[in-house]
Scaffold this active site. Sequence first.
Site, PDB file in Angstrom:
ATOM      1  N   ALA A  33     -11.769   2.986   5.421  1.00 57.92           N
ATOM      2  CA  ALA A  33     -10.296   3.047   5.620  1.00 57.92           C
ATOM      3  C   ALA A  33      -9.635   2.287   4.469  1.00 57.92           C
ATOM      4  O   ALA A  33      -8.828   1.374   4.678  1.00 57.92           O
ATOM      5  CB  ALA A  33      -9.898   2.490   6.981  1.00 57.92           C
ATOM      6  N   LEU A  34      -9.989   2.683   3.270  1.00 59.04           N
ATOM      7  CA  LEU A  34      -9.682   1.876   2.084  1.00 59.04           C
ATOM      8  C   LEU A  34      -8.210   1.932   1.695  1.00 59.04           C
ATOM      9  O   LEU A  34      -7.555   2.961   1.828  1.00 59.04           O
ATOM     10  CB  LEU A  34     -10.540   2.365   0.909  1.00 59.04           C
ATOM     11  CG  LEU A  34     -12.051   2.294   1.165  1.00 59.04           C
ATOM     12  CD1 LEU A  34     -12.817   2.829  -0.042  1.00 59.04           C
ATOM     13  CD2 LEU A  34     -12.497   0.874   1.487  1.00 59.04           C
ATOM     14  N   HIS A  35      -7.715   0.796   1.217  1.00 58.84           N
ATOM     15  CA  HIS A  35      -6.333   0.688   0.739  1.00 58.84           C
ATOM     16  C   HIS A  35      -6.359  -0.097  -0.576  1.00 58.84           C
ATOM     17  O   HIS A  35      -7.435  -0.496  -1.062  1.00 58.84           O
ATOM     18  CB  HIS A  35      -5.457   0.012   1.800  1.00 58.84           C
ATOM     19  CG  HIS A  35      -6.030  -1.256   2.346  1.00 58.84           C
ATOM     20  ND1 HIS A  35      -6.227  -2.383   1.580  1.00 58.84           N
ATOM     21  CD2 HIS A  35      -6.479  -1.572   3.588  1.00 58.84           C
ATOM     22  CE1 HIS A  35      -6.735  -3.340   2.320  1.00 58.84           C
ATOM     23  NE2 HIS A  35      -6.923  -2.871   3.543  1.00 58.84           N
ATOM     24  N   HIS A  38      -8.595  -3.205  -0.943  1.00 53.39           N
ATOM     25  CA  HIS A  38     -10.015  -2.978  -1.250  1.00 53.39           C
ATOM     26  C   HIS A  38     -10.198  -2.634  -2.734  1.00 53.39           C
ATOM     27  O   HIS A  38     -11.145  -3.081  -3.380  1.00 53.39           O
ATOM     28  CB  HIS A  38     -10.565  -1.802  -0.439  1.00 53.39           C
ATOM     29  CG  HIS A  38     -10.581  -2.034   1.044  1.00 53.39           C
ATOM     30  ND1 HIS A  38      -9.768  -1.353   1.912  1.00 53.39           N
ATOM     31  CD2 HIS A  38     -11.324  -2.868   1.809  1.00 53.39           C
ATOM     32  CE1 HIS A  38     -10.005  -1.744   3.145  1.00 53.39           C
ATOM     33  NE2 HIS A  38     -10.943  -2.663   3.121  1.00 53.39           N
ATOM     34  N   SER A 186      -3.974  -4.073   5.323  1.00 55.06           N
ATOM     35  CA  SER A 186      -5.106  -4.121   6.260  1.00 55.06           C
ATOM     36  C   SER A 186      -5.303  -2.721   6.805  1.00 55.06           C
ATOM     37  O   SER A 186      -4.318  -1.991   7.024  1.00 55.06           O
ATOM     38  CB  SER A 186      -4.767  -5.072   7.422  1.00 55.06           C
ATOM     39  OG  SER A 186      -5.623  -4.816   8.522  1.00 55.06           O
ATOM     40  N   SER A 187      -6.555  -2.352   7.035  1.00 49.16           N
ATOM     41  CA  SER A 187      -6.808  -1.026   7.603  1.00 49.16           C
ATOM     42  C   SER A 187      -6.150  -0.908   8.975  1.00 49.16           C
ATOM     43  O   SER A 187      -5.770   0.184   9.396  1.00 49.16           O
ATOM     44  CB  SER A 187      -8.311  -0.792   7.734  1.00 49.16           C
ATOM     45  OG  SER A 187      -8.925  -1.011   6.483  1.00 49.16           O
ATOM     46  N   ARG A 188      -6.003  -2.033   9.667  1.00 48.55           N
ATOM     47  CA  ARG A 188      -5.425  -1.993  11.025  1.00 48.55           C
ATOM     48  C   ARG A 188      -3.907  -1.797  11.005  1.00 48.55           C
ATOM     49  O   ARG A 188      -3.319  -1.518  12.054  1.00 48.55           O
ATOM     50  CB  ARG A 188      -5.800  -3.262  11.796  1.00 48.55           C
ATOM     51  CG  ARG A 188      -7.281  -3.307  12.155  1.00 48.55           C
ATOM     52  CD  ARG A 188      -7.608  -4.420  13.146  1.00 48.55           C
ATOM     53  NE  ARG A 188      -8.949  -4.288  13.680  1.00 48.55           N
ATOM     54  CZ  ARG A 188     -10.023  -4.948  13.229  1.00 48.55           C
ATOM     55  NH1 ARG A 188      -9.913  -5.776  12.220  1.00 48.55           N
ATOM     56  NH2 ARG A 188     -11.211  -4.766  13.793  1.00 48.55           N
TER      57      ARG A 188
END
Length: 287
Positions: A33-35, A38, A186-188
């Site tokens: 779930a890269l952003h 990362h 954050s992926s969340r």
Amino acid sequence: MLDIVRTVATLRDQVDEWRRAGQRIALVPTMGALHAGHLSLVHQGRETCDRVVATIFVNPAQFGPSEDFATYPRGEADDVTKLEAAGVDLLFAPDVGEMYPENFATNVTVSGITDCLCGLSRPGFFDGVATVVSKLLLQALPDVAVFGDKDYQQLLVIRRVVRDLNIPVDIIGAPTVREQDGLALSSRNAYLGTAERQQAAALFRSLGTAAENIETGRGEPEAETAAALQRLTESGFTKIDYFELRDAETLAPAVNLQRPSRLFAAAWLGATRLIDNVSVAARAIPN
Ligand code: PAF
């Protein structure tokens, strides 16, 4: 071209080949779930190494029974596109059986610095992280491994594991990447609804205000923490796990403000738990 490997044996073969050619290798462990946060870890790795290996593994051992393991965002194809564009050389994306074969029985536990903050609100989390990161480091044997300051307690836990177990790798901490309004990537964040997304920025704002007031002596930690808790509640946060000032190195409660410290927060917007932290510079020693 990004190669994808799924077994420890093929990961080792590739890394060995690069090492025989005298190349330095950076490892960037992720859960996908890269952003952009990362990708900044990838760029850090690239700065000092010839090759960057990324890993994607949603590690079941670091999720509690009522946490979001099943719903954690997964999308390997998108992640691969991003890693390729960022110049990653190799992706290690094992399945659960490769990482935790039948009768897996070994756990890495770090004591002391895990007795507070996320160690209290997420029991078992740091055992899961310490175990999987130890495995990834020993599987790849990189020269450096890069982790974000956003998960600052995790970074300290990993540094301790590496020191205590003599794992030959340099751990690099990379600055938190933020949205324009300050929200840490954050992926969340993908879980947040539109209204929650707007409310979320209050977390970094509260940390920033409290940190500045403590640093400059305009406010004392206790009063600043109380004010921040009130601001977070007023901004729509539904539950606050912690908002605490701690020593930046030992994570003991910060009593001596002439040492570098850090403000840590974990708070919920509905079903989404967000964490963040900021540094608080040491106050000058009075003459
Ligand atoms: O920070 C993360 O994404 C994870 O905790 C890590 C370090 C990849 C271990 O699973």
